[in-house]
Design a protein around this motif. Structure first.
Motif, PDB file in Angstrom:
ATOM      1  N   ILE A 273       0.857  -1.190   0.000  1.00 18.09           N
ATOM      2  CA  ILE A 273       0.000   0.000   0.000  1.00 18.09           C
ATOM      3  C   ILE A 273       0.892   1.239   0.000  1.00 18.09           C
ATOM      4  O   ILE A 273       1.927   1.268   0.672  1.00 18.09           O
ATOM      5  N   SER A 274       0.511   2.268  -0.740  1.00 19.27           N
ATOM      6  CA  SER A 274       1.316   3.492  -0.756  1.00 19.27           C
ATOM      7  C   SER A 274       1.375   4.089   0.644  1.00 19.27           C
ATOM      8  O   SER A 274       0.374   4.119   1.364  1.00 19.27           O
ATOM      9  N   LEU A 275       2.563   4.537   1.025  1.00 21.45           N
ATOM     10  CA  LEU A 275       2.757   5.081   2.370  1.00 21.45           C
ATOM     11  C   LEU A 275       1.840   6.262   2.641  1.00 21.45           C
ATOM     12  O   LEU A 275       1.281   6.401   3.741  1.00 21.45           O
ATOM     13  N   HIS A 276       1.682   7.123   1.654  1.00 27.17           N
ATOM     14  CA  HIS A 276       0.871   8.319   1.852  1.00 27.17           C
ATOM     15  C   HIS A 276      -0.578   7.945   2.191  1.00 27.17           C
ATOM     16  O   HIS A 276      -1.137   8.433   3.187  1.00 27.17           O
ATOM     17  N   SER A 277      -1.180   7.090   1.386  1.00 29.17           N
ATOM     18  CA  SER A 277      -2.580   6.741   1.629  1.00 29.17           C
ATOM     19  C   SER A 277      -2.724   5.887   2.890  1.00 29.17           C
ATOM     20  O   SER A 277      -3.725   5.991   3.604  1.00 29.17           O
ATOM     21  N   PHE A 278      -1.711   5.054   3.189  1.00 28.76           N
ATOM     22  CA  PHE A 278      -1.792   4.217   4.390  1.00 28.76           C
ATOM     23  C   PHE A 278      -1.787   5.078   5.649  1.00 28.76           C
ATOM     24  O   PHE A 278      -2.592   4.878   6.560  1.00 28.76           O
ATOM     25  N   ARG A 279      -0.875   6.047   5.697  1.00 33.78           N
ATOM     26  CA  ARG A 279      -0.798   6.881   6.898  1.00 33.78           C
ATOM     27  C   ARG A 279      -1.989   7.822   7.016  1.00 33.78           C
ATOM     28  O   ARG A 279      -2.323   8.268   8.115  1.00 33.78           O
ATOM     29  N   GLN A 280      -2.633   8.132   5.882  1.00 32.88           N
ATOM     30  CA  GLN A 280      -3.874   8.896   5.946  1.00 32.88           C
ATOM     31  C   GLN A 280      -4.988   8.064   6.577  1.00 32.88           C
ATOM     32  O   GLN A 280      -5.904   8.603   7.203  1.00 32.88           O
ATOM     33  N   ALA A 281      -4.903   6.743   6.417  1.00 37.37           N
ATOM     34  CA  ALA A 281      -5.944   5.848   6.938  1.00 37.37           C
ATOM     35  C   ALA A 281      -5.663   5.405   8.368  1.00 37.37           C
ATOM     36  O   ALA A 281      -6.495   4.741   8.982  1.00 37.37           O
ATOM     37  N   VAL A 282      -4.485   5.742   8.893  1.00 38.27           N
ATOM     38  CA  VAL A 282      -4.099   5.352  10.255  1.00 38.27           C
ATOM     39  C   VAL A 282      -3.821   6.602  11.073  1.00 38.27           C
ATOM     40  O   VAL A 282      -2.977   7.421  10.708  1.00 38.27           O
ATOM     41  N   GLY A 283      -4.540   6.767  12.172  1.00 40.06           N
ATOM     42  CA  GLY A 283      -4.277   7.871  13.091  1.00 40.06           C
ATOM     43  C   GLY A 283      -3.282   7.435  14.159  1.00 40.06           C
ATOM     44  O   GLY A 283      -3.334   6.292  14.618  1.00 40.06           O
ATOM     45  N   TYR A 284      -2.384   8.333  14.551  1.00 39.96           N
ATOM     46  CA  TYR A 284      -1.353   7.967  15.516  1.00 39.96           C
ATOM     47  C   TYR A 284      -1.138   9.133  16.478  1.00 39.96           C
ATOM     48  O   TYR A 284      -0.754  10.220  16.077  1.00 39.96           O
ATOM     49  N   VAL A 285      -1.379   8.881  17.765  1.00 41.12           N
ATOM     50  CA  VAL A 285      -1.092   9.867  18.808  1.00 41.12           C
ATOM     51  C   VAL A 285       0.131   9.363  19.558  1.00 41.12           C
ATOM     52  O   VAL A 285       0.072   8.350  20.253  1.00 41.12           O
ATOM     53  N   THR A 286       1.253  10.080  19.421  1.00 40.07           N
ATOM     54  CA  THR A 286       2.513   9.639  20.010  1.00 40.07           C
ATOM     55  C   THR A 286       2.629  10.075  21.471  1.00 40.07           C
ATOM     56  O   THR A 286       1.813  10.849  21.978  1.00 40.07           O
ATOM     57  N   GLN A 287       3.661   9.589  22.127  1.00 43.04           N
ATOM     58  CA  GLN A 287       3.884   9.930  23.538  1.00 43.04           C
ATOM     59  C   GLN A 287       4.053  11.423  23.744  1.00 43.04           C
ATOM     60  O   GLN A 287       3.619  11.977  24.752  1.00 43.04           O
ATOM     61  N   GLU A 288       4.695  12.099  22.762  1.00 50.42           N
ATOM     62  CA  GLU A 288       5.063  13.501  22.964  1.00 50.42           C
ATOM     63  C   GLU A 288       3.885  14.460  22.823  1.00 50.42           C
ATOM     64  O   GLU A 288       3.981  15.619  23.219  1.00 50.42           O
TER      65      GLU A 288
ATOM     66  N   VAL B 280       2.675  16.047  20.148  1.00 47.10           N
ATOM     67  CA  VAL B 280       3.336  17.160  19.453  1.00 47.10           C
ATOM     68  C   VAL B 280       2.332  18.230  19.050  1.00 47.10           C
ATOM     69  O   VAL B 280       1.276  17.943  18.488  1.00 47.10           O
ATOM     70  N   MET B 281       2.668  19.491  19.335  1.00 47.49           N
ATOM     71  CA  MET B 281       1.904  20.638  18.863  1.00 47.49           C
ATOM     72  C   MET B 281       2.883  21.689  18.357  1.00 47.49           C
ATOM     73  O   MET B 281       3.994  21.829  18.885  1.00 47.49           O
ATOM     74  N   TYR B 282       2.451  22.408  17.331  1.00 55.34           N
ATOM     75  CA  TYR B 282       3.277  23.463  16.756  1.00 55.34           C
ATOM     76  C   TYR B 282       2.853  24.822  17.303  1.00 55.34           C
ATOM     77  O   TYR B 282       1.714  24.995  17.763  1.00 55.34           O
ATOM     78  N   SER B 283       3.776  25.788  17.225  1.00 54.20           N
ATOM     79  CA  SER B 283       3.384  27.153  17.546  1.00 54.20           C
ATOM     80  C   SER B 283       2.357  27.580  16.509  1.00 54.20           C
ATOM     81  O   SER B 283       2.486  27.288  15.326  1.00 54.20           O
ATOM     82  N   GLY B 284       1.336  28.257  16.942  1.00 54.84           N
ATOM     83  CA  GLY B 284       0.212  28.608  16.074  1.00 54.84           C
ATOM     84  C   GLY B 284      -1.053  28.614  16.918  1.00 54.84           C
ATOM     85  O   GLY B 284      -1.005  28.708  18.150  1.00 54.84           O
ATOM     86  N   THR B 285      -2.176  28.498  16.284  1.00 46.93           N
ATOM     87  CA  THR B 285      -3.445  28.539  17.010  1.00 46.93           C
ATOM     88  C   THR B 285      -3.960  27.134  17.297  1.00 46.93           C
ATOM     89  O   THR B 285      -3.466  26.147  16.741  1.00 46.93           O
ATOM     90  N   ILE B 286      -4.982  27.078  18.157  1.00 42.30           N
ATOM     91  CA  ILE B 286      -5.635  25.800  18.436  1.00 42.30           C
ATOM     92  C   ILE B 286      -6.195  25.206  17.149  1.00 42.30           C
ATOM     93  O   ILE B 286      -6.038  24.010  16.864  1.00 42.30           O
ATOM     94  N   ARG B 287      -6.826  26.050  16.338  1.00 41.16           N
ATOM     95  CA  ARG B 287      -7.419  25.567  15.088  1.00 41.16           C
ATOM     96  C   ARG B 287      -6.353  24.970  14.163  1.00 41.16           C
ATOM     97  O   ARG B 287      -6.540  23.892  13.588  1.00 41.16           O
TER      98      ARG B 287
ATOM     99  N   PHE C 182      -5.919  17.626  22.965  1.00 39.27           N
ATOM    100  CA  PHE C 182      -5.938  18.188  21.610  1.00 39.27           C
ATOM    101  C   PHE C 182      -5.344  17.203  20.601  1.00 39.27           C
ATOM    102  O   PHE C 182      -5.811  17.118  19.462  1.00 39.27           O
ATOM    103  N   SER C 183      -4.327  16.466  21.021  1.00 40.67           N
ATOM    104  CA  SER C 183      -3.727  15.486  20.115  1.00 40.67           C
ATOM    105  C   SER C 183      -4.707  14.366  19.784  1.00 40.67           C
ATOM    106  O   SER C 183      -4.803  13.919  18.637  1.00 40.67           O
ATOM    107  N   VAL C 184      -5.455  13.909  20.788  1.00 39.81           N
ATOM    108  CA  VAL C 184      -6.475  12.881  20.546  1.00 39.81           C
ATOM    109  C   VAL C 184      -7.589  13.441  19.660  1.00 39.81           C
ATOM    110  O   VAL C 184      -8.067  12.776  18.733  1.00 39.81           O
ATOM    111  N   ALA C 185      -7.986  14.694  19.933  1.00 45.10           N
ATOM    112  CA  ALA C 185      -9.028  15.321  19.106  1.00 45.10           C
ATOM    113  C   ALA C 185      -8.578  15.420  17.654  1.00 45.10           C
ATOM    114  O   ALA C 185      -9.365  15.168  16.730  1.00 45.10           O
ATOM    115  N   ARG C 186      -7.334  15.778  17.429  1.00 45.53           N
ATOM    116  CA  ARG C 186      -6.804  15.871  16.058  1.00 45.53           C
ATOM    117  C   ARG C 186      -6.861  14.509  15.367  1.00 45.53           C
ATOM    118  O   ARG C 186      -7.236  14.411  14.195  1.00 45.53           O
ATOM    119  N   ALA C 187      -6.509  13.437  16.101  1.00 42.06           N
ATOM    120  CA  ALA C 187      -6.545  12.096  15.521  1.00 42.06           C
ATOM    121  C   ALA C 187      -7.983  11.671  15.215  1.00 42.06           C
ATOM    122  O   ALA C 187      -8.247  11.027  14.191  1.00 42.06           O
TER     123      ALA C 187
END
Length: 580
Positions: free
Chosen positions: A406-421, A423-430, A485-490
């Motif tokens: 399976i293509s990596l791009h489409s596979f990772r789009q179909a799999v959500g992953y919330v890591t230990q860290e 991760v959030m970027y500087s920017g807004t909640i949205r 927020f990380s779980v919500a994003r996933a």
């Protein structure tokens, strides 16, 4: 001085340089324009020199000499301004294109690259090294053509006076080239050392600045200050070595230039005294000779810079030579709804084997917990399912379908992953919630997901709602809020499979219950795999895998696993008692 840097045996590769340029999409039209303007300047300069020589020889005819001299002088100034503007625009565009090229490469490299290299040193690769390379192109590569054209033009004009005079110049001029060649080889090693020391300093400062809480809590301010001073001293010593090399070059070049001038004057004087040259030609010859000397001296100085910049070329080329992840190879993921099967999976970190023939079955449509002692491979198992690392051997399949096809791009789009860290970027909640989505949910959908994970009240309390900045790496949020927020994003990703690596570890008991309730509701009928470290989180599992020493030692529902696994019974007892 850093003698090892001065006398390096390896001086970079021209081939790598030109291969890299082929990938950079240089602004060729702007470069052609710059070369055309430079050629025009060379022709105007020849005319200006000859009219200037006539003036010095006492020819002051208004229309024959003075006005043409003023015209060509003014024209030279105008074209020079245009050339400078074109050169700066070319430099800026080359800089931009090189940075695009390197950054595009960097984001497509596999995780092994970042484990083998310090990611923070990439800052210097994309900034300092790229700037060195773009400057090298404009100051060394392109001037090969402009310098050669100007030199041939002037030598041709001197040859029109007397061909023997031209050959006399050709014999004298290479002195600077030889000197600059030797000094340039010395500068290569020194400049490479400076760049490496500065990259190490930048990486260390960036890492410490992002972990100031640890430094303060451990009371290591003085220790870090001393370590920082040592790194700065190392950079200083490299720069001092470079100053010694530059300082050595100044008197050597000055002596060479003085000897050249004497030889040029004596040669011209000899031809003038025999009547082979008239006064105007003698003055013009001297003007051309000085210009040629200056052109070659400037270019040779640039050659020295070229040797210094070859370290940058090597480092950037090493990145460009790395193999990218094949994101688009294979077929589309479509729907991933079957069991996740691992068969004879082998994986190692370097020479350390973690899995040697791992076999496991993760049932579809259920919540599966992975438990085990530290170092047993729980996080690695999730990483392998998400294809963040290639398998050394074996297969991972979903519903009998090998995910390697399976293509990596489409596979990772179909799999959500919330890591230990979390991760959030500087920017807004949205911006953080929408990161990675190929659609733009409205505020009502964001409200539903944030309410499900228990973070909506926090959002509504903010004066700017979803447009509230979260600070660098989510610094304005607590650990539990970042995890929510990380779980919500996933969950917004609406993936077929959800992987969670201790995704609720920073939350309180009520927070964990709220998040797991939302996962059960929003991921109903889909596969969830998570790493568990406590009895409360384990209660949410329909199925449990126990990993010990890279092997599945127990698998099944909670009651079955508690009967099979001493580790799981101990874990439940330590966290509040065994429960069926």
């Amino acid at each position: 001085m850093e003698q090892n840097a001065l006398f390096r045996k390896r001086y970079g590769s021209f081939r790598r340089f030109f291969v890299m340029l082929g990938k950079a999409r240089l602004p060729y039209l702007w470069i052609v324009g710059y070369l055309a303007v430079s050629a025009l300047i060379a022709n105007v300069s020849v005319s200006t020199t000859e009219y200037s020589a006539a003036l010095f020889a006492g020819q002051v005819g208004l229309f024959a000499v003075v006005l043409p001299y003023l015209f060509f002088t003014l024209l030279s100034l105008v074209i020079g301004s245009i050339s400078s503007l074109t050169s700066n625009l070319c430099l800026a565009r080359i800089d931009r294109n090189l940075r695009r090229m390197v950054w595009k490469k960097v984001v497509h490299l596999p995780l092994q690259f970042y484990e083998a290299n310090n990611p923070k040193e990439l800052l210097s690769r994309i900034t300092t090294d790229v700037t060195s390379i773009s400057t090298l192109i404009m100051q060394v590569l392109l001037p090969v053509f402009t310098t050669a054209y100007s030199s041939l033009l002037m030598l041709g004009r001197v040859s029109s006076y007397d061909q023997r005079l031209m050959w006399a110049l050709v014999i004298v001029l290479p002195v600077n080239i030889l000197i600059s060649f030797v000094l340039g080889r010395m500068r290569f090693g020194v400049a490479d050392l400076i760049n490496r020391r500065n990259a190490q300093l930048t990486a260390a400062i960036a890492e410490r600045a992002n972990n100031m809480l640890l430094i303060k809590s451990m009371g290591t301010e003085e220790k870090e200050a001393v370590a920082g001073e040592a790194r700065m001293k190392a950079s200083y010593q490299a720069e001092v070595t470079d100053l010694w090399v530059r300082g050595l070059a100044l008197p050597i070049n000055a002596i060479a230039s003085a000897l050249q001038s004497v030889a040029i004057i004596l040669a011209g004087r000899a031809f003038y005294s025999t009547g082979a040259l008239d006064l105007t030609q003698w003055i013009a010859y001297y003007g051309f000779a000085i210009q040629l000397t200056n052109i070659l001296s400037n270019y040779c100085n640039s050659w020295s810079n070229f040797k210094g910049a070859q370290g940058s070329v090597d480092r950037v080329s090493q990145i460009m030579d790395e193999r990218e992840e094949p994101l688009d190879e294979g077929c589309a993921a479509e729907v991933l709804r079957g069991n996740i099967s691992l068969r004879d999976v082998c994986f190692s970190y370097g020479d350390t084997a973690l899995f040697t023939g791992l076999n496991a079955e993760i049932p579809a449509g259920k919540i599966t917990a992975i438990v085990g002692p530290s170092g047993s491979g729980k996080t690695t198992l999730l990483n392998l399912i998400d294809r963040l690392y290639p398998l050394a051997k074996g297969t991972i399949a979903v519903d009998g379908r090998d995910i390697a096809g399976i293509s990596l791009h489409s596979f990772r789009q179909a799999v959500g992953y919330v890591t230990q860290e979390s991760v959030m970027y500087s920017g807004t909640i949205r911006q953080n919630l929408l990161y990675g989505l190929d659609r733009t949910p409205d505020d009502r959908e964001l409200d539903r997901v944030c309410e499900a994970v228990g973070i909506l009240d926090f959002v509504q309390e903010q004066p700017e709602g979803y447009d509230t900045p979260v600070g660098e790496a989510g610094a304005s949020l607590s650990g539990g809020q970042r995890q929510r927020f990380s779980v919500a994003r996933a969950l917004l990703q609406k993936s077929d499979i959800l992987l969670l690596d201790e995704a609720t570890a920073a939350m309180d008991i009520s927070g964990k219950d709220c998040v797991w309730k939302s996962i059960r509701t929003l991921m109903a009928g889909k596969t969830v795999v998570y790493v568990a470290h406590d009895a409360q989180t384990l209660q949410n599992a329909d199925w449990i895998l126990v990993l010990e020493h890279g092997t599945v030692t127990a698998a099944g529902d909670r009651q079955t696993v508690l009967q099979q696994s001493a580790f799981c019974r101990e874990m439940m007892d330590l966290k509040g008692g065994a429960s069926a």
